[in-house]
Scaffold this motif. Sequence first.
Motif, short mmCIF file in Angstrom:
data_model
loop_
_atom_site.label_atom_id
_atom_site.label_comp_id
_atom_site.label_asym_id
_atom_site.label_seq_id
_atom_site.Cartn_x
_atom_site.Cartn_y
_atom_site.Cartn_z
N GLY A 27 1.95 0.44 5.21
CA GLY A 27 3.19 -0.32 5.35
C GLY A 27 4.41 0.52 5.03
O GLY A 27 4.34 1.47 4.25
N ASP A 28 5.54 0.10 5.63
CA ASP A 28 6.78 0.77 5.25
C ASP A 28 7.20 0.35 3.84
O ASP A 28 8.17 0.88 3.28
CB ASP A 28 7.89 0.51 6.27
CG ASP A 28 8.28 -0.96 6.35
OD1 ASP A 28 7.60 -1.80 5.75
OD2 ASP A 28 9.28 -1.26 7.04
N SER A 29 6.43 -0.58 3.24
CA SER A 29 6.61 -0.87 1.81
C SER A 29 6.40 0.41 0.99
O SER A 29 6.82 0.47 -0.17
CB SER A 29 5.63 -1.96 1.36
OG SER A 29 4.32 -1.68 1.81
N TYR B 29 -1.34 4.04 0.92
CA TYR B 29 -0.22 4.97 1.13
C TYR B 29 -0.58 6.44 0.96
O TYR B 29 0.26 7.31 1.11
CB TYR B 29 0.91 4.64 0.15
CG TYR B 29 1.29 3.18 0.18
CD1 TYR B 29 1.99 2.65 1.25
CD2 TYR B 29 0.92 2.34 -0.85
CE1 TYR B 29 2.33 1.32 1.29
CE2 TYR B 29 1.26 1.00 -0.83
CZ TYR B 29 1.95 0.49 0.25
OH TYR B 29 2.28 -0.83 0.29
N ILE C 191 0.74 -13.34 4.46
CA ILE C 191 1.11 -12.84 3.13
C ILE C 191 2.13 -13.85 2.62
O ILE C 191 3.26 -13.89 3.08
CB ILE C 191 1.62 -11.37 3.18
CG1 ILE C 191 2.13 -10.93 1.81
CG2 ILE C 191 2.64 -11.13 4.28
CD1 ILE C 191 2.26 -9.41 1.63
N VAL D 249 1.34 -10.61 11.62
CA VAL D 249 1.51 -10.78 10.17
C VAL D 249 2.58 -11.85 10.00
O VAL D 249 3.63 -11.79 10.65
CB VAL D 249 1.94 -9.46 9.50
CG1 VAL D 249 2.48 -9.71 8.09
CG2 VAL D 249 0.77 -8.48 9.44
N VAL E 217 -3.12 -10.36 3.77
CA VAL E 217 -2.77 -8.97 3.47
C VAL E 217 -2.00 -8.96 2.15
O VAL E 217 -1.22 -9.86 1.86
CB VAL E 217 -1.93 -8.31 4.60
CG1 VAL E 217 -0.72 -9.11 4.98
CG2 VAL E 217 -1.54 -6.88 4.23
N HIS F 266 5.24 -9.20 13.41
CA HIS F 266 5.51 -9.60 12.02
C HIS F 266 6.66 -10.60 12.05
O HIS F 266 7.76 -10.25 12.49
CB HIS F 266 5.85 -8.33 11.22
CG HIS F 266 6.03 -8.53 9.74
ND1 HIS F 266 5.77 -7.53 8.83
CD2 HIS F 266 6.45 -9.58 9.01
CE1 HIS F 266 6.02 -7.96 7.60
NE2 HIS F 266 6.44 -9.21 7.69
N ASP G 152 3.02 1.36 10.42
CA ASP G 152 4.17 0.47 10.43
C ASP G 152 5.37 1.23 10.99
O ASP G 152 5.73 2.29 10.47
CB ASP G 152 4.47 0.06 8.98
CG ASP G 152 5.00 -1.34 8.85
OD1 ASP G 152 5.12 -2.04 9.87
OD2 ASP G 152 5.26 -1.75 7.70
N LYS H 133 2.53 -1.73 13.83
CA LYS H 133 3.14 -3.02 13.51
C LYS H 133 4.65 -2.87 13.60
O LYS H 133 5.19 -1.82 13.24
CB LYS H 133 2.73 -3.47 12.11
CG LYS H 133 3.33 -4.81 11.69
CD LYS H 133 2.77 -5.29 10.38
CE LYS H 133 3.47 -4.72 9.17
NZ LYS H 133 4.91 -4.99 9.08
N LEU I 190 -3.31 -1.12 6.40
CA LEU I 190 -1.95 -0.96 6.92
C LEU I 190 -1.20 0.03 6.05
O LEU I 190 -1.15 -0.14 4.82
CB LEU I 190 -1.23 -2.32 6.87
CG LEU I 190 0.30 -2.28 7.05
CD1 LEU I 190 0.67 -1.92 8.49
CD2 LEU I 190 0.93 -3.62 6.67
N VAL J 38 -0.04 -6.03 -0.69
CA VAL J 38 0.40 -4.66 -0.96
C VAL J 38 -0.45 -4.12 -2.12
O VAL J 38 -0.60 -4.78 -3.16
CB VAL J 38 1.91 -4.67 -1.31
CG1 VAL J 38 2.34 -3.36 -1.96
CG2 VAL J 38 2.73 -4.95 -0.06
N GLU K 235 4.81 -13.65 7.07
CA GLU K 235 5.15 -13.42 5.66
C GLU K 235 6.06 -14.51 5.10
O GLU K 235 7.10 -14.85 5.69
CB GLU K 235 5.84 -12.05 5.53
CG GLU K 235 6.25 -11.73 4.09
CD GLU K 235 6.55 -10.26 3.84
OE1 GLU K 235 6.40 -9.44 4.77
OE2 GLU K 235 6.94 -9.92 2.70
O1 KIV Z 1 5.11 -2.89 4.72
C1 KIV Z 1 4.24 -3.68 4.32
O2 KIV Z 1 3.56 -3.46 3.32
C2 KIV Z 1 4.04 -4.92 5.07
C3 KIV Z 1 3.14 -5.93 4.47
C4 KIV Z 1 3.89 -6.71 3.47
C5 KIV Z 1 2.54 -6.79 5.50
O3 KIV Z 1 4.63 -5.09 6.09
#
Ligand code: KIV
Length: 290
Positions: free
Chosen positions: A47-49, A28, A207, A184, A217, A141, A87, A117, A45, A219, A186
């Motif tokens: 991620g939007d996480s 990030y 995941i 992906v 994958v 995903h 993402d 993604k 990735l 986080v 999940e």
């Molecule tokens: O946003 C993210 O971190 C994800 C992963 C869980 C694959 O989509």
Amino acid sequence: MRSVGAAALPSLAALSAAGKPIVMLTAYDYPSGRVAEEAGVDVVLVGDSAAMTVLGYDTTRAISVDELLVLTRAVRRAVTTIPLVGDLPFGSYEESDERAVSTARRFVDEAGCDAVKLEGAGPMASRVRAIVSAGIPVIGHVGLLPQSVLSADGYRARGRDTEQALAIIAEAEDLVRAGCAALVVEAVPSEIGELISARVDVPVIGIGAGSATSGQVLVYHDLLGLGEGHVPRFVRRYADGRATLVDAVRRWAADVRSGAFPSKDEGYGMPADALAAVRKSLAKTVNRDS
Ligand code: KIV
């Protein structure tokens, strides 16, 4: 199932063809990107996480394209030798193919992503087709889709009954037909992860989808124990990062308060004659003012 996107991420396709597990990690910012690359992962990735791990929102739905682009650019500065996947955030691609292509383009043009993604199937297959036609590789995903989760108890596994399992498999196949370069998957039963992997010819990165997928994958904050709160059962923690960090900051604060920090060696000195001249000059100034 043949995909037009199968060769769009060649390093991943090659690993998968050689039967070598693909290692994908989220990152990030610049430091996490550097850690991921130095540790030798195969693909990063953003991620939007990030919404939850670094921006403190309580859902992934809250992050904007502009916020995620800032983070993605930072990771790209760090990650120079392996593919970087952006993402597409909630609300930035669902409404039309045109919107999906223009958001995907921003991740490529403004943040240097190699692929994007997006979550979901159904109408999203058309978004995939449009983005792929614009020359941008797409990772699909399926399974648990965090952007569709509306409350904390929504983070449950998907596809545990026949009907839902078949629907997820059909969605995976549909996305591959639409041109996804990888998927992906999940939080689905391991058997469903295995069935999907056997039925599509693109890398399947799991995941919480068992060990029979082409790769895994996680986080970053989950793997390193940097987060707070609930940890999904599919996470294996390789460090207790948060406790280590809190302990380090606590010890520094205690040293500041006790006078143990900084030591003489943790500061700068100057030649005695230069200091004497400073003192002399200051003394003159004081005399003039008084
Ligand atoms: O946003 C993210 O971190 C994800 C992963 C869980 C694959 O989509």
